[in-house]
Design a protein around this motif. Structure first.
Motif, PDB file in Angstrom:
ATOM      1  N   LEU A  17       6.090   2.700   4.066  1.00 46.41           N
ATOM      2  CA  LEU A  17       7.452   2.348   3.404  1.00 46.41           C
ATOM      3  C   LEU A  17       7.926   2.719   2.315  1.00 46.41           C
ATOM      4  CD1 LEU A  17      10.153   0.896   4.423  1.00 46.41           C
ATOM      5  CD2 LEU A  17       9.275  -1.505   3.754  1.00 46.41           C
ATOM      6  N   PRO A  18       7.265   2.661   1.157  1.00 45.08           N
ATOM      7  CA  PRO A  18       7.372   3.549   0.044  1.00 45.08           C
ATOM      8  C   PRO A  18       7.599   4.976   0.346  1.00 45.08           C
ATOM      9  CG  PRO A  18       5.951   1.763  -0.442  1.00 45.08           C
ATOM     10  CD  PRO A  18       5.955   2.062   1.022  1.00 45.08           C
ATOM     11  N   GLY A  19       6.736   5.796   1.305  1.00 49.09           N
ATOM     12  CA  GLY A  19       6.564   6.854   1.592  1.00 49.09           C
ATOM     13  C   GLY A  19       8.071   7.414   2.192  1.00 49.09           C
ATOM     14  N   LEU A  20       8.907   6.423   2.751  1.00 49.21           N
ATOM     15  CA  LEU A  20      10.057   6.806   3.447  1.00 49.21           C
ATOM     16  C   LEU A  20      10.982   6.706   2.304  1.00 49.21           C
ATOM     17  CD1 LEU A  20      12.117   7.593   5.675  1.00 49.21           C
ATOM     18  CD2 LEU A  20      11.985   5.329   6.353  1.00 49.21           C
ATOM     19  N   LEU A  21      10.964   5.696   1.324  1.00 48.90           N
ATOM     20  CA  LEU A  21      12.132   5.428   0.453  1.00 48.90           C
ATOM     21  C   LEU A  21      12.178   6.401  -0.738  1.00 48.90           C
ATOM     22  CD1 LEU A  21      11.759   1.442  -0.018  1.00 48.90           C
ATOM     23  CD2 LEU A  21      13.519   2.912   0.818  1.00 48.90           C
ATOM     24  N   LEU A  22      10.938   7.047  -1.113  1.00 48.10           N
ATOM     25  CA  LEU A  22      11.349   8.074  -2.030  1.00 48.10           C
ATOM     26  C   LEU A  22      11.992   9.303  -1.634  1.00 48.10           C
ATOM     27  CD1 LEU A  22      10.541   8.566  -5.008  1.00 48.10           C
ATOM     28  CD2 LEU A  22       8.404   9.718  -4.148  1.00 48.10           C
ATOM     29  N   LEU A 138      17.404  -3.077   4.127  1.00 45.73           N
ATOM     30  CA  LEU A 138      15.992  -3.178   3.325  1.00 45.73           C
ATOM     31  C   LEU A 138      16.160  -4.239   1.998  1.00 45.73           C
ATOM     32  CD1 LEU A 138      13.096  -2.312   3.277  1.00 45.73           C
ATOM     33  CD2 LEU A 138      13.755  -0.289   2.006  1.00 45.73           C
ATOM     34  N   GLN A 139      17.261  -4.205   1.396  1.00 38.07           N
ATOM     35  CA  GLN A 139      17.511  -4.804   0.084  1.00 38.07           C
ATOM     36  C   GLN A 139      17.657  -6.318   0.575  1.00 38.07           C
ATOM     37  OE1 GLN A 139      18.744  -3.760  -3.253  1.00 38.07           O
ATOM     38  NE2 GLN A 139      18.259  -6.201  -3.236  1.00 38.07           N
ATOM     39  N   PRO A 174       1.540  -1.774  -1.741  1.00 36.10           N
ATOM     40  CA  PRO A 174       1.693  -0.962  -0.377  1.00 36.10           C
ATOM     41  C   PRO A 174       2.105  -1.868   0.879  1.00 36.10           C
ATOM     42  CG  PRO A 174      -0.642  -0.875  -1.290  1.00 36.10           C
ATOM     43  CD  PRO A 174       0.050  -1.915  -1.924  1.00 36.10           C
ATOM     44  N   LEU A 175       3.367  -1.167   1.537  1.00 36.09           N
ATOM     45  CA  LEU A 175       3.885  -1.868   2.586  1.00 36.09           C
ATOM     46  C   LEU A 175       4.083  -0.818   3.733  1.00 36.09           C
ATOM     47  CD1 LEU A 175       6.843  -3.454   0.547  1.00 36.09           C
ATOM     48  CD2 LEU A 175       5.089  -4.803   1.691  1.00 36.09           C
ATOM     49  N   ASN A 176       4.016  -1.416   4.963  1.00 34.78           N
ATOM     50  CA  ASN A 176       4.152  -0.417   6.069  1.00 34.78           C
ATOM     51  C   ASN A 176       5.431  -0.653   6.834  1.00 34.78           C
ATOM     52  OD1 ASN A 176       3.664  -0.699   9.498  1.00 34.78           O
ATOM     53  ND2 ASN A 176       2.234   0.638   8.401  1.00 34.78           N
TER      54      ASN A 176
END
Length: 229
Positions: A17-22, A138-139, A174-176
């Motif tokens: 999830l962070p990997g997509l958000l950045l 997501l917010q 970490p979040l999936n």
């Protein structure tokens, strides 16, 4: 040799999830009203043009209904216990787009066979969505995560960009993407998450050497998901 800003590097792995958000923040900065497709990096697809036609259909659906997130699924040809499964609200053959009812991740072989017989689909994790609608959803679901990334967004393009990203990532949980966000969307009524069955597409997740060997054996494509002409 790519233009600056086209390759986005995370300082630490904090799951998908962070990997997509950045990169989404970088994209929103340049194209605030963008529609987005997300592709996992380790998948194999035989009928690429046909698959892209389904992705294009996902874009058309999101253009009509910007609040929707479209997930592509593959009709399974075998009870693969190492894949994730999507259970649609309606049988896969009854409609083109169907709300996602729930996910099942890596079932045992007996459960995988039952899911297959019930019309479940393999989960490709290929997504199509409107960037602003995705971030707004997501917010509401994970506001603390979005707050971390809004601080990063404020620093983009400034001298302290790298240090701001490093600081946020260092304390980030970490979040999936599937478990911590998409499964929540599937439980909402009305669901904003829909699945599009990609029929006639031979697909495999190449996350393991064993699957690569299976996919490259002569005739293997018949067993990997979907029938090809």
């Amino acid at each position: 040799d790519r233009a600056r800003g086209r390759v986005v590097v995370q300082p630490h792995n904090r799951d998908t999830l962070p990997g997509l958000l950045l990169p989404l923040l970088h994209l929103r900065r340049q194209y605030p009203d963008s529609l987005v497709a997300v592709f996992p990096s380790d998948h194999w697809i035989l009928e690429e043009d046909r698959f892209v036609d389904y992705v294009r259909a996902g874009f058309e659906e999101v253009e009509r209904r910007p609040e929707q997130i479209v997930l592509l699924g593959i009709e399974p040809l075998e009870a693969e216990p190492e894949y994730g499964y999507i259970i649609p609200e309606e049988e896969a053959g009854s409609t083109r787009f169907s709300p996602v009812r729930r996910f099942v991740e890596k079932p045992d072989p007996t459960a995988a066979r039952a899911l297959m017989d019930a019309g479940a689909l393999w989960n490709t994790m290929v997504l199509v969505f409107h960037a602003a609608a995705f971030l707004a959803r997501l917010q509401r679901t994970l506001p603390e995560l979005v707050a971390d990334f809004l601080r990063i967004e404020e620093a983009l393009g400034k001298p302290d960009e790298s240090s701001a990203i490093e600081e946020s990532y260092r304390r980030m949980t970490p979040l999936n993407l599937s478990r911590d966000f998409l499964e929540t969307l599937a439980s909402e009524v009305p669901s904003r998450l829909t699945v599009l069955p990609a029929r006639g597409v031979s697909w495999s997740d190449w996350g393991s050497e064993e699957r690569i060997f299976r996919a490259t054996r002569p005739g293997a494509a018949w067993r990997l998901g979907g029938h090809h002409a």
